[in-house]
Design an enzyme around this catalytic site. Structure first.
Site, PDB file in Angstrom:
ATOM      1  N   GLU A   1      -4.867  -4.969  10.608  1.00  0.00           N
ATOM      2  CA  GLU A   1      -3.801  -3.990  10.811  1.00  0.00           C
ATOM      3  C   GLU A   1      -4.001  -3.297  12.158  1.00  0.00           C
ATOM      4  O   GLU A   1      -4.795  -2.349  12.263  1.00  0.00           O
ATOM      5  CB  GLU A   1      -3.831  -2.934   9.691  1.00  0.00           C
ATOM      6  CG  GLU A   1      -3.638  -3.513   8.313  1.00  0.00           C
ATOM      7  CD  GLU A   1      -3.103  -2.473   7.324  1.00  0.00           C
ATOM      8  OE1 GLU A   1      -2.054  -2.724   6.743  1.00  0.00           O
ATOM      9  OE2 GLU A   1      -3.714  -1.405   7.175  1.00  0.00           O
TER      10      GLU A   1
ATOM     11  N   GLY B   1       3.195   2.089  10.703  1.00  0.00           N
ATOM     12  CA  GLY B   1       4.150   3.180  10.524  1.00  0.00           C
ATOM     13  C   GLY B   1       4.918   3.538  11.785  1.00  0.00           C
ATOM     14  O   GLY B   1       5.580   4.565  11.852  1.00  0.00           O
TER      15      GLY B   1
ATOM     16  N   GLU C   1      -6.369   4.670   8.048  1.00  0.00           N
ATOM     17  CA  GLU C   1      -6.183   6.108   7.772  1.00  0.00           C
ATOM     18  C   GLU C   1      -7.453   6.719   7.180  1.00  0.00           C
ATOM     19  O   GLU C   1      -7.776   7.885   7.428  1.00  0.00           O
ATOM     20  CB  GLU C   1      -4.968   6.294   6.832  1.00  0.00           C
ATOM     21  CG  GLU C   1      -3.672   6.071   7.604  1.00  0.00           C
ATOM     22  CD  GLU C   1      -2.545   5.422   6.823  1.00  0.00           C
ATOM     23  OE1 GLU C   1      -2.553   5.465   5.580  1.00  0.00           O
ATOM     24  OE2 GLU C   1      -1.636   4.853   7.474  1.00  0.00           O
TER      25      GLU C   1
ATOM     26  N   SER D   1       4.006  -2.384  10.095  1.00  0.00           N
ATOM     27  CA  SER D   1       5.471  -2.471  10.216  1.00  0.00           C
ATOM     28  C   SER D   1       6.047  -3.823   9.784  1.00  0.00           C
ATOM     29  O   SER D   1       6.995  -4.316  10.385  1.00  0.00           O
ATOM     30  CB  SER D   1       5.915  -2.129  11.647  1.00  0.00           C
ATOM     31  OG  SER D   1       5.557  -0.789  11.948  1.00  0.00           O
TER      32      SER D   1
ATOM     33  N   LYS E   1       0.077   4.273  -0.192  1.00  0.00           N
ATOM     34  CA  LYS E   1      -0.536   5.454   0.440  1.00  0.00           C
ATOM     35  C   LYS E   1      -0.312   6.670  -0.462  1.00  0.00           C
ATOM     36  O   LYS E   1      -0.383   6.536  -1.680  1.00  0.00           O
ATOM     37  CB  LYS E   1       0.029   5.635   1.855  1.00  0.00           C
ATOM     38  CG  LYS E   1      -0.085   4.331   2.670  1.00  0.00           C
ATOM     39  CD  LYS E   1       0.236   4.477   4.121  1.00  0.00           C
ATOM     40  CE  LYS E   1       0.065   3.113   4.806  1.00  0.00           C
ATOM     41  NZ  LYS E   1       0.258   3.177   6.241  1.00  0.00           N
TER      42      LYS E   1
ATOM     43  N   HIS F   1      -9.293   1.300   5.210  1.00  0.00           N
ATOM     44  CA  HIS F   1      -7.967   1.426   5.834  1.00  0.00           C
ATOM     45  C   HIS F   1      -8.078   2.326   7.063  1.00  0.00           C
ATOM     46  O   HIS F   1      -8.877   3.273   7.084  1.00  0.00           O
ATOM     47  CB  HIS F   1      -6.960   2.012   4.834  1.00  0.00           C
ATOM     48  CG  HIS F   1      -5.549   1.914   5.331  1.00  0.00           C
ATOM     49  ND1 HIS F   1      -5.028   2.839   6.204  1.00  0.00           N
ATOM     50  CD2 HIS F   1      -4.585   0.990   5.128  1.00  0.00           C
ATOM     51  CE1 HIS F   1      -3.781   2.472   6.500  1.00  0.00           C
ATOM     52  NE2 HIS F   1      -3.492   1.361   5.854  1.00  0.00           N
TER      53      HIS F   1
ATOM     54  N   ASN G   1       0.875  -1.179   0.000  1.00  0.00           N
ATOM     55  CA  ASN G   1       0.000   0.000   0.000  1.00  0.00           C
ATOM     56  C   ASN G   1       0.908   1.225   0.000  1.00  0.00           C
ATOM     57  O   ASN G   1       1.528   1.533   1.015  1.00  0.00           O
ATOM     58  CB  ASN G   1      -0.897  -0.038   1.250  1.00  0.00           C
ATOM     59  CG  ASN G   1      -1.711   1.241   1.409  1.00  0.00           C
ATOM     60  OD1 ASN G   1      -1.802   2.046   0.494  1.00  0.00           O
ATOM     61  ND2 ASN G   1      -2.300   1.414   2.585  1.00  0.00           N
TER      62      ASN G   1
END
Ligand code: 13P
Length: 251
Positions: free
Chosen positions: A165, A171, A95, A209, A12, A93, A10
């Site tokens: 996730e 991240g 985010e 990660s 992003k 996702h 991904n």
């Protein structure tokens, strides 16, 4: 037990069109895949058209999809616009949920739209650090699975890929341990068992990660069927190393 993997990157909001083209060409040269490992990239919308046919080894997906076909929805992307360009769509996702305030009810509509237009949805779920600390991980996961998959038929649920996730591992460099990830993946599989026959056929990817150093141990867990990779998918060396590791475990 048969082991097959989906290794997905991904990107992003990273990479220009030129950078995307260069990356896919280089990755295509570098990797060898077998029919038990599928490689997927979710680039920014702007790169999809240019890279979609550059490699037989790499499939392309969209990072989002709106549930209406057209109209006054500034900044959104329609299923009609993605049709014939991508096979996969990322939905929900963390985010999108966190920064852009997507609700489970939005995500449910997006999943239904993706299925209607014959995309393979990759549904992302996961708990926050606070929820984990409070012991609410399983409750949170169950709520997301129930609400996001609400109203779907068994066959439809079977065509969905799930990505677990944990938000605290995205991240941050802090990965869930293989045991922590397996525990939640096993729980997701149990939840799916209540909704479909043969839930072992559903791909459940881990994200947060993932890097070459931890991918062997993560992918060796029995309910982990692949990885959804952010940072490490932006560099050829790390992404190709994870693909190589998955090919070694696949059988
Ligand atoms: P990182 O691999 O950078 O933690 O990102 C994970 C992710 O959000 C993939 O969708």
């Amino acid at each position: 037990m048969k082991r097959e993997f989906i290794i997905a990157g991904n990107w992003k909001m990273n990479k220009t069109v030129e950078e995307s083209i260069d990356f896919v060409k280089e990755l295509d040269n570098k990797i060898e895949v077998n029919d038990r490992v599928k490689v997927l990239i979710f680039p920014p919308f702007t790169s999809i058209y240019s890279i979609r046919n550059l490699s037989d080894k790499i499939k392309i997906g969209s990072q989002n999809l709106f549930y209406e076909e057209k109209g006054a929805y500034t900044g959104e992307i329609s299923p009609l616009m993605l049709k014939n360009l991508v096979d996969y769509v990322l939905i929900g996702h963390s985010e999108r949920r966190g920064i852009f305030k997507e609700l489970d009810s939005d995500i449910n509509k997006k999943i239904k739209t993706a299925l209607k237009y014959k995309f393979n949805p990759v549904l992302c779920i996961g708990e926050t650090l606070e929820q984990r600390k409070e012991g609410e991980t399983f409750e949170r996961i169950k709520k997301q699975i129930d609400e996001d998959l609400k109203g779907l038929k068994e066959q439809e649920i079977k065509s969905i890929i799930i990505a677990y996730e944990p938000i605290w591992a995205i991240g941050t460099g802090e990965t869930a341990t293989p045991a922590q990830a397996q525990e939640v993946h096993g729980f997701i599989r149990e939840l799916l068992n209540e909704k479909v026959e043969n839930p072992e056929d559903i791909f459940i990817l881990y994200g947060g990660s993932v890097k070459p150093e931890n991918s062997f141990d993560l992918l060796s867990q029995k309910d982990i069927n692949g990885a959804l990779i952010g940072g490490a998918s932006l560099k050829i060396d790390s992404f190709s190393a994870i693909i190589e590791i998955s090919c070694k475990i696949a059988k």
